[in-house]
Scaffold this motif. Structure first.
Motif, PDB file in Angstrom:
ATOM      1  N   SER A 237       5.854  -6.273  -1.971  1.00 36.29           N
ATOM      2  CA  SER A 237       6.081  -5.443  -0.787  1.00 36.29           C
ATOM      3  C   SER A 237       6.428  -4.005  -1.170  1.00 36.29           C
ATOM      4  O   SER A 237       7.201  -3.753  -2.092  1.00 36.29           O
ATOM      5  CB  SER A 237       7.223  -6.023   0.059  1.00 36.29           C
ATOM      6  OG  SER A 237       7.555  -5.150   1.118  1.00 36.29           O
ATOM      7  N   THR A 238       5.864  -3.059  -0.424  1.00 36.60           N
ATOM      8  CA  THR A 238       6.204  -1.643  -0.588  1.00 36.60           C
ATOM      9  C   THR A 238       7.048  -1.137   0.593  1.00 36.60           C
ATOM     10  O   THR A 238       7.179   0.072   0.790  1.00 36.60           O
ATOM     11  CB  THR A 238       4.941  -0.783  -0.711  1.00 36.60           C
ATOM     12  OG1 THR A 238       4.137  -0.951   0.463  1.00 36.60           O
ATOM     13  CG2 THR A 238       4.134  -1.177  -1.944  1.00 36.60           C
ATOM     14  N   THR A 239       7.615  -2.055   1.361  1.00 41.82           N
ATOM     15  CA  THR A 239       8.464  -1.666   2.491  1.00 41.82           C
ATOM     16  C   THR A 239       9.751  -1.028   1.989  1.00 41.82           C
ATOM     17  O   THR A 239      10.415  -1.568   1.098  1.00 41.82           O
ATOM     18  CB  THR A 239       8.800  -2.901   3.347  1.00 41.82           C
ATOM     19  OG1 THR A 239       7.583  -3.436   3.874  1.00 41.82           O
ATOM     20  CG2 THR A 239       9.736  -2.539   4.488  1.00 41.82           C
TER      21      THR A 239
ATOM     22  N   ASP B 175       2.555   8.150   7.057  1.00 39.02           N
ATOM     23  CA  ASP B 175       1.209   8.276   6.465  1.00 39.02           C
ATOM     24  C   ASP B 175       1.308   8.778   5.028  1.00 39.02           C
ATOM     25  O   ASP B 175       0.579   8.294   4.141  1.00 39.02           O
ATOM     26  CB  ASP B 175       0.359   9.236   7.304  1.00 39.02           C
ATOM     27  CG  ASP B 175      -0.016   8.660   8.654  1.00 39.02           C
ATOM     28  OD1 ASP B 175       0.106   7.434   8.830  1.00 39.02           O
ATOM     29  OD2 ASP B 175      -0.408   9.439   9.544  1.00 39.02           O
ATOM     30  N   PHE B 176       2.193   9.726   4.773  1.00 42.47           N
ATOM     31  CA  PHE B 176       2.372  10.243   3.411  1.00 42.47           C
ATOM     32  C   PHE B 176       2.925   9.156   2.504  1.00 42.47           C
ATOM     33  O   PHE B 176       2.425   8.956   1.382  1.00 42.47           O
ATOM     34  CB  PHE B 176       3.298  11.450   3.447  1.00 42.47           C
ATOM     35  CG  PHE B 176       3.730  11.916   2.079  1.00 42.47           C
ATOM     36  CD1 PHE B 176       2.829  12.527   1.218  1.00 42.47           C
ATOM     37  CD2 PHE B 176       5.039  11.722   1.649  1.00 42.47           C
ATOM     38  CE1 PHE B 176       3.226  12.950  -0.045  1.00 42.47           C
ATOM     39  CE2 PHE B 176       5.437  12.140   0.393  1.00 42.47           C
ATOM     40  CZ  PHE B 176       4.526  12.756  -0.463  1.00 42.47           C
ATOM     41  N   TRP B 177       3.943   8.441   2.978  1.00 42.15           N
ATOM     42  CA  TRP B 177       4.541   7.389   2.150  1.00 42.15           C
ATOM     43  C   TRP B 177       3.541   6.281   1.821  1.00 42.15           C
ATOM     44  O   TRP B 177       3.632   5.652   0.760  1.00 42.15           O
ATOM     45  CB  TRP B 177       5.751   6.799   2.857  1.00 42.15           C
ATOM     46  CG  TRP B 177       6.958   7.685   2.815  1.00 42.15           C
ATOM     47  CD1 TRP B 177       7.135   8.816   2.081  1.00 42.15           C
ATOM     48  CD2 TRP B 177       8.174   7.503   3.554  1.00 42.15           C
ATOM     49  NE1 TRP B 177       8.384   9.353   2.310  1.00 42.15           N
ATOM     50  CE2 TRP B 177       9.040   8.567   3.205  1.00 42.15           C
ATOM     51  CE3 TRP B 177       8.616   6.553   4.472  1.00 42.15           C
ATOM     52  CZ2 TRP B 177      10.316   8.698   3.750  1.00 42.15           C
ATOM     53  CZ3 TRP B 177       9.896   6.675   5.022  1.00 42.15           C
ATOM     54  CH2 TRP B 177      10.730   7.745   4.658  1.00 42.15           C
ATOM     55  N   SER B 178       2.606   6.027   2.717  1.00 41.06           N
ATOM     56  CA  SER B 178       1.652   4.928   2.487  1.00 41.06           C
ATOM     57  C   SER B 178       0.752   5.202   1.293  1.00 41.06           C
ATOM     58  O   SER B 178       0.087   4.288   0.785  1.00 41.06           O
ATOM     59  CB  SER B 178       0.789   4.710   3.734  1.00 41.06           C
ATOM     60  OG  SER B 178      -0.081   5.814   3.952  1.00 41.06           O
ATOM     61  N   THR B 179       0.714   6.459   0.806  1.00 40.23           N
ATOM     62  CA  THR B 179      -0.114   6.807  -0.353  1.00 40.23           C
ATOM     63  C   THR B 179       0.643   6.710  -1.675  1.00 40.23           C
ATOM     64  O   THR B 179       0.049   6.927  -2.740  1.00 40.23           O
ATOM     65  CB  THR B 179      -0.650   8.258  -0.220  1.00 40.23           C
ATOM     66  OG1 THR B 179       0.460   9.184  -0.317  1.00 40.23           O
ATOM     67  CG2 THR B 179      -1.345   8.451   1.116  1.00 40.23           C
ATOM     68  N   LEU B 180       1.941   6.365  -1.624  1.00 42.47           N
ATOM     69  CA  LEU B 180       2.786   6.504  -2.815  1.00 42.47           C
ATOM     70  C   LEU B 180       3.014   5.216  -3.590  1.00 42.47           C
ATOM     71  O   LEU B 180       3.498   5.255  -4.715  1.00 42.47           O
ATOM     72  CB  LEU B 180       4.151   7.090  -2.414  1.00 42.47           C
ATOM     73  CG  LEU B 180       4.129   8.469  -1.776  1.00 42.47           C
ATOM     74  CD1 LEU B 180       5.553   8.931  -1.481  1.00 42.47           C
ATOM     75  CD2 LEU B 180       3.415   9.482  -2.664  1.00 42.47           C
ATOM     76  N   GLY B 181       2.730   4.067  -3.004  1.00 36.89           N
ATOM     77  CA  GLY B 181       2.994   2.832  -3.718  1.00 36.89           C
ATOM     78  C   GLY B 181       4.432   2.376  -3.571  1.00 36.89           C
ATOM     79  O   GLY B 181       5.029   2.492  -2.503  1.00 36.89           O
TER      80      GLY B 181
END
Length: 519
Positions: free
Chosen positions: A342-344, A484-490
């Motif tokens: 999980s990346t939550t 949206d930005f965080w979703s690109t970070l892993g």
């Protein structure tokens, strides 16, 4: 007992929600009505909603002609459900358990067995509320509390429409209460609003944000607008920055199915913390009715500006194994029901700016997280240093910046931090001291629980403390670009349980020359 009329949304000035505006010595008492709870066997209903309803009754704020209906898939009799309600009320109520109050409340308790897909169950529900109208005198006034996952809102709303329960009729009203989250992004929030508005009149939709029912949140308005000493300094001329914190010392606590994929920002920042920001930063409203309060909050949310560099001015983390107090706890990825990949995020922090004359140049830092140092929610206005200190540098080495801290939980009150001379000696030494106001020490009457206040407001039709569709949409417009930005970070940065979050959150403030308060 004097009967009190229901308030029309937006028409009456905001006052203490448990007091009658015509005479503040009198409590506001709901008229004949009932409340139907979907999801009545869940934690929220057991620990908050059912006890709050009982406490309202015990305070004399519900009429004798009140009904409570539970809707659930359990194959229970009404006697079984009454016993379930009684056990949870006795365990979680805030007022003394009174058999007389309970017996009167129990006479109006009903139960409907069924699933949300079962049209026949909703016909039974329609017959049940009609029976309450006849036997209890609820006069067709019914509120429907959706203590259920958002994915089920549209289905339940449509079932209520199909069986004729959704629309108000003449003097009789129907209202729906929706728990957060209000969608998971702007698009889903708009779709949810569209579906609900097709079934219920928009003025009959109440979106619950229980933080707005907390005594200290409302005291923020009193602090700002009832005292002449604060308003002149409540602006960028004096305020250096603002920190709004909601820290929890628990983990996901059995909410893995809900929490994973949602995360700290959607769970807390989008609703609770942005509402606190709006109340902290808004201009004085013309009055405290719902329309005027909403106008001022909306102006602030519309003026919020995201940082240009989201990498530098946002932070997210995920708790790892550590110690909470004196006991070891597992990390988020080891929690039962959590995907090990999980990346939550369980910690989120953002810097926001407000493009208004009052707040130009003042950063607002919002942070929330699980498994942090301790449970605390507060708003801290940190002030600029005095432009000139006529002391030797050694005299002020331990002097920080002045601050006003509004403590929302758990120790409700206000702390003012300022510099004072250390007593004794022949030299001048200045050190920070605190002046403290505590609700518990200053008032003899206990504060109602947030859900008591909000449920009573729904039954009275009084909406000042409920976020509007426009506020919800603006909040998602603020958060969506960050998500949206965080979703690109892993993977989020790990932080040890029991600490105050990831290192990148510390660095986020350090770039601006600030540091987080240690509550």
């Amino acid at each position: 007992m004097t009967e009190h009329t229901t308030h029309t949304p937006g028409d009456s000035p905001w006052v203490n929600p448990l007091r009658d505006p015509r005479d503040l010595r009198l409590p506001r008492i709901a008229g004949p009505c009932s409340i139907v709870i979907f999801g009545v066997t869940g934690d929220l209903a057991r620990k908050k909603l059912l006890p709050a309803i009982y406490d309202l009754a015990n305070r004399g704020l519900l009429p004798p002609s009140f009904g409570l209906t539970g809707f659930a898939r359990r194959d229970w009799t009404e006697d079984h459900f009454r016993q379930f309600v009684k056990e949870n009320v006795q365990q979680h109520c805030r007022t003394h358990f009174n058999e007389v109050t309970w017996n009167q409340l129990a006479e109006g308790i009903r139960f409907v067995h069924g699933t949300f897909e079962d049209a026949d169950a909703f016909e039974r529900l329609s017959n049940t509320v009609a029976e309450l109208d006849k036997d209890r005198g609820t006069r067709g006034n019914h509120a429907f509390y959706m203590s259920i996952p958002p994915r089920d809102f549209p289905l339940v709303a449509q079932q209520l429409a199909n069986c004729g329960l959704a629309k108000s009729n003449g003097d009789a009203w129907r209202r729906v209460i929706i728990e957060k989250p209000f969608g998971h992004d702007l698009a889903s929030a708009k779709e949810l609003d569209r579906v609900i508005s097709e079934v219920f009149d928009p003025n009959s939709v109440f979106r619950i944000d229980h933080y707005l029912g907390k005594e200290t949140v409302q005291n923020l308005l009193a602090l700002r607008f009832a005292n002449s000493m604060y308003e002149p300094i409540w602006n960028s001329n004096y305020v250096d920055h603002v920190q709004i914190t909601m820290a929890e010392d628990i983990g996901v606590a059995g909410r893995a199915g809900y929490y994973d994929g949602i995360g700290a920002a959607r769970d807390v920042i989008q609703n609770h913390l942005l509402q606190l920001l709006a109340l902290t930063a808004m201009e004085e409203p013309v009055s405290f009715n719902a329309r005027d309060l909403t106008d001022e909050k909306t102006k602030i949310l519309s003026a919020v500006r995201l940082p240009k560099d989201l990498a530098a001015h946002t932070a997210r983390g995920q708790y790892s194994a550590g110690w909470q107090g004196s006991r070891p706890v597992v990390g988020y990825l080891e929690e039962k029901g959590i995907n090990p990949d999980s990346t939550t995020e369980t910690y989120a922090a953002v810097r926001l700016d407000i493009d208004t004359r009052r707040w130009a140049g003042v950063p607002f830092y919002l942070r929330t997280g699980k498994r942090l140092g301790r449970r605390v929610t507060e708003i801290a206005l940190v002030f600029k240093r005095a432009p000139h200190l006529p002391f030797d540098s050694t005299a002020t080495q331990e002097l920080g910046k002045n601050a006003i801290v509004i403590r929302i939980q758990p120790y409700e009150g206000v702390t003012i931090r300022f510099g004072s001379k250390v007593p004794g000696g022949t030299t001048m030494e200045v050190r920070d001291v605190s002046m403290d106001f505590s609700y518990g020490r200053s008032f003899t009457e206990s504060s109602p629980e947030a859900y008591e206040r909000l449920i009573l407001d729904v039954l009275l039709g009084d909406p000042p403390l409920f976020p509007t569709t426009q506020e919800v949409d603006l909040s998602w417009k603020i958060l969506d670009p960050i998500e949206d930005f965080w979703s690109t970070l892993g993977q989020p940065q790990p932080y040890r349980a029991g600490t105050w979050g990831p290192q990148e959150a510390v660095e986020m403030l350090a770039r601006d020359g600030h540091r987080w308060r240690m509550p």
